[in-house]
Design a protein around this motif. Structure first.
Motif, PDB file in Angstrom:
ATOM      1  N   VAL A  58     -64.766   9.998 -47.104  1.00  0.00           N
ATOM      2  CA  VAL A  58     -64.338  11.183 -46.354  1.00  0.00           C
ATOM      3  C   VAL A  58     -65.519  11.800 -45.607  1.00  0.00           C
ATOM      4  O   VAL A  58     -65.408  12.189 -44.432  1.00  0.00           O
ATOM      5  CB  VAL A  58     -63.691  12.204 -47.310  1.00  0.00           C
ATOM      6  N   SER A  59     -66.679  11.877 -46.290  1.00  0.00           N
ATOM      7  CA  SER A  59     -67.858  12.462 -45.625  1.00  0.00           C
ATOM      8  C   SER A  59     -68.331  11.580 -44.472  1.00  0.00           C
ATOM      9  O   SER A  59     -68.826  12.086 -43.462  1.00  0.00           O
ATOM     10  CB  SER A  59     -68.990  12.668 -46.635  1.00  0.00           C
ATOM     11  N   LEU A  60     -68.172  10.251 -44.618  1.00  0.00           N
ATOM     12  CA  LEU A  60     -68.539   9.364 -43.514  1.00  0.00           C
ATOM     13  C   LEU A  60     -67.663   9.651 -42.291  1.00  0.00           C
ATOM     14  O   LEU A  60     -68.158   9.699 -41.157  1.00  0.00           O
ATOM     15  CB  LEU A  60     -68.387   7.901 -43.945  1.00  0.00           C
ATOM     16  N   TYR A  61     -66.387   9.879 -42.527  1.00  0.00           N
ATOM     17  CA  TYR A  61     -65.487  10.224 -41.410  1.00  0.00           C
ATOM     18  C   TYR A  61     -65.879  11.582 -40.813  1.00  0.00           C
ATOM     19  O   TYR A  61     -65.976  11.726 -39.582  1.00  0.00           O
ATOM     20  CB  TYR A  61     -64.042  10.260 -41.908  1.00  0.00           C
ATOM     21  N   TYR A  62     -66.124  12.576 -41.683  1.00  0.00           N
ATOM     22  CA  TYR A  62     -66.465  13.910 -41.179  1.00  0.00           C
ATOM     23  C   TYR A  62     -67.781  13.919 -40.397  1.00  0.00           C
ATOM     24  O   TYR A  62     -67.999  14.790 -39.553  1.00  0.00           O
ATOM     25  CB  TYR A  62     -66.563  14.902 -42.334  1.00  0.00           C
ATOM     26  N   SER A  63     -68.672  12.956 -40.695  1.00  0.00           N
ATOM     27  CA  SER A  63     -69.957  12.925 -39.989  1.00  0.00           C
ATOM     28  C   SER A  63     -69.779  12.619 -38.503  1.00  0.00           C
ATOM     29  O   SER A  63     -70.689  12.840 -37.712  1.00  0.00           O
ATOM     30  CB  SER A  63     -70.898  11.903 -40.636  1.00  0.00           C
ATOM     31  N   PHE A  64     -68.602  12.117 -38.134  1.00  0.00           N
ATOM     32  CA  PHE A  64     -68.309  11.851 -36.722  1.00  0.00           C
ATOM     33  C   PHE A  64     -67.379  12.913 -36.136  1.00  0.00           C
ATOM     34  O   PHE A  64     -66.746  12.684 -35.104  1.00  0.00           O
ATOM     35  CB  PHE A  64     -67.677  10.464 -36.570  1.00  0.00           C
ATOM     36  N   THR A  65     -67.282  14.053 -36.810  1.00  0.00           N
ATOM     37  CA  THR A  65     -66.406  15.127 -36.340  1.00  0.00           C
ATOM     38  C   THR A  65     -67.187  16.443 -36.301  1.00  0.00           C
ATOM     39  O   THR A  65     -68.333  16.521 -36.764  1.00  0.00           O
ATOM     40  CB  THR A  65     -65.197  15.302 -37.273  1.00  0.00           C
ATOM     41  N   ASP A  66     -66.537  17.481 -35.768  1.00  0.00           N
ATOM     42  CA  ASP A  66     -67.134  18.820 -35.775  1.00  0.00           C
ATOM     43  C   ASP A  66     -66.493  19.684 -36.853  1.00  0.00           C
ATOM     44  O   ASP A  66     -66.390  20.903 -36.692  1.00  0.00           O
ATOM     45  CB  ASP A  66     -66.969  19.481 -34.399  1.00  0.00           C
ATOM     46  N   PHE A  67     -66.081  19.060 -37.928  1.00  0.00           N
ATOM     47  CA  PHE A  67     -65.345  19.761 -38.994  1.00  0.00           C
ATOM     48  C   PHE A  67     -66.165  20.912 -39.566  1.00  0.00           C
ATOM     49  O   PHE A  67     -67.359  20.795 -39.837  1.00  0.00           O
ATOM     50  CB  PHE A  67     -65.005  18.775 -40.110  1.00  0.00           C
ATOM     51  N   ASN A  80     -73.234  14.349 -33.608  1.00  0.00           N
ATOM     52  CA  ASN A  80     -74.004  14.956 -34.713  1.00  0.00           C
ATOM     53  C   ASN A  80     -75.334  14.247 -34.907  1.00  0.00           C
ATOM     54  O   ASN A  80     -76.375  14.886 -35.113  1.00  0.00           O
ATOM     55  CB  ASN A  80     -73.186  14.904 -36.010  1.00  0.00           C
ATOM     56  N   TYR A  81     -75.307  12.925 -34.841  1.00  0.00           N
ATOM     57  CA  TYR A  81     -76.535  12.153 -35.048  1.00  0.00           C
ATOM     58  C   TYR A  81     -77.485  12.336 -33.858  1.00  0.00           C
ATOM     59  O   TYR A  81     -78.706  12.407 -34.041  1.00  0.00           O
ATOM     60  CB  TYR A  81     -76.193  10.674 -35.245  1.00  0.00           C
ATOM     61  N   GLU A  82     -76.923  12.394 -32.651  1.00  0.00           N
ATOM     62  CA  GLU A  82     -77.763  12.590 -31.464  1.00  0.00           C
ATOM     63  C   GLU A  82     -78.437  13.955 -31.502  1.00  0.00           C
ATOM     64  O   GLU A  82     -79.638  14.082 -31.238  1.00  0.00           O
ATOM     65  CB  GLU A  82     -76.908  12.458 -30.207  1.00  0.00           C
ATOM     66  N   ARG A  83     -77.672  14.970 -31.880  1.00  0.00           N
ATOM     67  CA  ARG A  83     -78.234  16.322 -31.961  1.00  0.00           C
ATOM     68  C   ARG A  83     -79.331  16.391 -33.015  1.00  0.00           C
ATOM     69  O   ARG A  83     -80.361  17.038 -32.840  1.00  0.00           O
ATOM     70  CB  ARG A  83     -77.119  17.308 -32.307  1.00  0.00           C
ATOM     71  N   MET A  84     -79.110  15.696 -34.104  1.00  0.00           N
ATOM     72  CA  MET A  84     -80.062  15.708 -35.217  1.00  0.00           C
ATOM     73  C   MET A  84     -81.454  15.233 -34.776  1.00  0.00           C
ATOM     74  O   MET A  84     -82.465  15.842 -35.104  1.00  0.00           O
ATOM     75  CB  MET A  84     -79.521  14.791 -36.322  1.00  0.00           C
ATOM     76  N   PHE A  85     -81.485  14.154 -34.027  1.00  0.00           N
ATOM     77  CA  PHE A  85     -82.767  13.536 -33.672  1.00  0.00           C
ATOM     78  C   PHE A  85     -83.357  14.064 -32.360  1.00  0.00           C
ATOM     79  O   PHE A  85     -84.514  13.781 -32.063  1.00  0.00           O
ATOM     80  CB  PHE A  85     -82.602  12.019 -33.569  1.00  0.00           C
ATOM     81  N   MET A 288     -69.692  21.484 -41.660  1.00  0.00           N
ATOM     82  CA  MET A 288     -69.547  20.404 -42.636  1.00  0.00           C
ATOM     83  C   MET A 288     -69.700  19.025 -42.002  1.00  0.00           C
ATOM     84  O   MET A 288     -70.208  18.098 -42.635  1.00  0.00           O
ATOM     85  CB  MET A 288     -68.177  20.513 -43.314  1.00  0.00           C
ATOM     86  N   GLY A 289     -69.258  18.884 -40.762  1.00  0.00           N
ATOM     87  CA  GLY A 289     -69.416  17.601 -40.082  1.00  0.00           C
ATOM     88  C   GLY A 289     -70.881  17.249 -39.895  1.00  0.00           C
ATOM     89  O   GLY A 289     -71.307  16.122 -40.173  1.00  0.00           O
ATOM     90  N   TYR A 290     -71.659  18.237 -39.473  1.00  0.00           N
ATOM     91  CA  TYR A 290     -73.091  17.999 -39.273  1.00  0.00           C
ATOM     92  C   TYR A 290     -73.790  17.765 -40.614  1.00  0.00           C
ATOM     93  O   TYR A 290     -74.673  16.897 -40.724  1.00  0.00           O
ATOM     94  CB  TYR A 290     -73.706  19.198 -38.551  1.00  0.00           C
ATOM     95  N   ALA A 291     -73.387  18.528 -41.631  1.00  0.00           N
ATOM     96  CA  ALA A 291     -73.971  18.336 -42.966  1.00  0.00           C
ATOM     97  C   ALA A 291     -73.666  16.933 -43.503  1.00  0.00           C
ATOM     98  O   ALA A 291     -74.510  16.307 -44.154  1.00  0.00           O
ATOM     99  CB  ALA A 291     -73.450  19.406 -43.924  1.00  0.00           C
ATOM    100  N   SER A 292     -72.469  16.433 -43.218  1.00  0.00           N
ATOM    101  CA  SER A 292     -72.117  15.071 -43.648  1.00  0.00           C
ATOM    102  C   SER A 292     -73.009  14.044 -42.962  1.00  0.00           C
ATOM    103  O   SER A 292     -73.461  13.075 -43.588  1.00  0.00           O
ATOM    104  CB  SER A 292     -70.646  14.791 -43.327  1.00  0.00           C
ATOM    105  N   ALA A 293     -73.272  14.257 -41.667  1.00  0.00           N
ATOM    106  CA  ALA A 293     -74.176  13.336 -40.955  1.00  0.00           C
ATOM    107  C   ALA A 293     -75.578  13.384 -41.552  1.00  0.00           C
ATOM    108  O   ALA A 293     -76.227  12.343 -41.722  1.00  0.00           O
ATOM    109  CB  ALA A 293     -74.210  13.707 -39.469  1.00  0.00           C
ATOM    110  N   LEU A 294     -76.040  14.587 -41.904  1.00  0.00           N
ATOM    111  CA  LEU A 294     -77.352  14.709 -42.550  1.00  0.00           C
ATOM    112  C   LEU A 294     -77.389  13.941 -43.866  1.00  0.00           C
ATOM    113  O   LEU A 294     -78.381  13.277 -44.194  1.00  0.00           O
ATOM    114  CB  LEU A 294     -77.666  16.192 -42.799  1.00  0.00           C
ATOM    115  N   ALA A 295     -76.307  14.053 -44.637  1.00  0.00           N
ATOM    116  CA  ALA A 295     -76.258  13.371 -45.933  1.00  0.00           C
ATOM    117  C   ALA A 295     -76.330  11.858 -45.762  1.00  0.00           C
ATOM    118  O   ALA A 295     -77.012  11.164 -46.535  1.00  0.00           O
ATOM    119  CB  ALA A 295     -74.984  13.772 -46.675  1.00  0.00           C
ATOM    120  N   TRP A 296     -75.652  11.322 -44.757  1.00  0.00           N
ATOM    121  CA  TRP A 296     -75.692   9.876 -44.556  1.00  0.00           C
ATOM    122  C   TRP A 296     -77.055   9.414 -44.069  1.00  0.00           C
ATOM    123  O   TRP A 296     -77.507   8.316 -44.400  1.00  0.00           O
ATOM    124  CB  TRP A 296     -74.580   9.459 -43.596  1.00  0.00           C
ATOM    125  N   VAL A 297     -77.721  10.247 -43.293  1.00  0.00           N
ATOM    126  CA  VAL A 297     -79.095   9.894 -42.887  1.00  0.00           C
ATOM    127  C   VAL A 297     -80.018   9.888 -44.096  1.00  0.00           C
ATOM    128  O   VAL A 297     -80.892   9.023 -44.236  1.00  0.00           O
ATOM    129  CB  VAL A 297     -79.597  10.872 -41.808  1.00  0.00           C
TER     130      VAL A 297
END
Length: 324
Positions: A58-67, A80-85, A288-297
């Motif tokens: 579920v978090s992997l899916y949310y990492s590609f959303t603005d949830f 989310n990943y582009e903004r992060m880096f 939460m979407g951005y936090a999920s992307a952070l967690a996967w990184v």
């Protein structure tokens, strides 16, 4: 020749090719044990699917959303990943703080744990009590209560400053409120949690054959020579195991930074651990979407450093069977 043909003829009769009764009973017993084993493991498999694998997917899916917790999820792809880096300075700060924490605290902790383990490996009165006493920080070190205590100890009027003033330092810093020292108080707390690796080191030291020490002693080797030429090479698999465990644990450190900084990562983001930044994005800013992307990184970073350690281990870890 005749007797051989007779035995072959007898073996080709009814029942030939069937398993002996004893083997059939043994196979049936093993199959029954296997079924019971899987039955008892069923709660663990259910927990793995519901509490671990499910939320991860579920978090992997949310990492590609603005949830967020306040609105529904909309697909944003890799934004989310582009903004992060490219845009998030706090992300880079959290990575720098976490890497400093990991690569300073883990070697210091392992060195201190090994030193104490070597001392406790010697025959002395009350050694069991000493082992339990030194293991205690590992049980308490990650707790909220100890983090609160740590904050008081290194506060402006804490025990550390009281002692320093007694020694003549009139105006010592407020360690946890100074960006130059706040992270180092957390590193010190991490080193203090040396009990768990110390116990593993003790188990490894007990496996070193005494004959090696006796032969080195006869040859006139000093204590330091015996340690560096015999003990250290033999326990390199144990050192490697401890390094991997503590590396992963250090990347996941959260409680100490949250309590000492009041959940902000301050002062000036000097204690902004990566896990704390994930918490801030997810539960303070509700992204939460951005936090999920952070967690996967973070998962990728831990996997990368673990893989690097395994790749480098063949240059310094020695196994009796050659690592086969």
């Amino acid at each position: 020749m005749t007797s051989l043909l007779s035995r072959r003829t007898a073996g080709a009769g009814p029942g030939a090719g069937e398993e002996p009764p004893v083997r059939r009973r043994r196979n049936a017993m093993h199959a029954s044990e296997g079924r019971w084993g899987y039955l008892f493991l069923t709660p663990w498999f259910i927990g793995l699917a519901i509490l671990t694998a499910g939320p991860m997917l579920v978090s992997l899916y949310y990492s590609f959303t603005d949830f967020s917790l306040l609105s529904s999820a909309n697909w944003v792809g890799l934004d989310n990943y582009e903004r992060m880096f490219t845009e998030d300075d706090r992300f880079l700060s959290s990575v720098a703080v976490t890497l400093t924490y990991v690569f300073v605290s883990v070697p210091l902790q392992l060195a201190f744990a090994l030193m104490v383990a070597v001392l406790l490996n010697r025959a002395m009165r009350g050694v069991s009590a000493y082992r339990a006493l030194y293991y205690l920080p590992s049980l308490l070190g990650g707790s909220v209560a100890v983090a609160v205590l740590w904050r008081q100890v290194f506060g402006r009027e804490g025990v550390v400053n009281v002692v320093l003033r007694g020694l003549g330092w009139e105006n010592p810093p407020t360690w946890i409120a100074d960006p130059d020292f706040a992270l180092w108080t957390l590193i010190l707390l991490r080193v203090w949690e040396f009990g768990s690796p110390m116990v593993i080191f003790l188990a490894g030291l007990r496996q070193v054959p005494a004959e090696y020490y006796e032969a080195a002693h006869v040859d006139g080797a000093s204590a330091l020579q015996r340690f560096f030429k015999i003990t250290l090479p033999i326990i390199t698999p144990v050192i490697f195991l401890n390094a991997i465990l503590q590396l992963i644990g250090a990347f996941q450190a959260f409680n100490s930074a949250f309590i000492v900084s009041g959940g902000t990562g301050g002062p000036s983001d000097s204690t902004l651990f990566y896990t704390l930044y994930i918490y801030i994005e997810g539960f303070t800013s509700f992204r939460m979407g951005y936090a999920s992307a952070l967690a996967w990184v973070l998962l990728g970073i831990i996997a990368l450093f673990t893989a690097i350690n395994f790749a480098l281990s063949r240059f310094w870890v020695h196994y009796e069977d050659g690592g086969r």
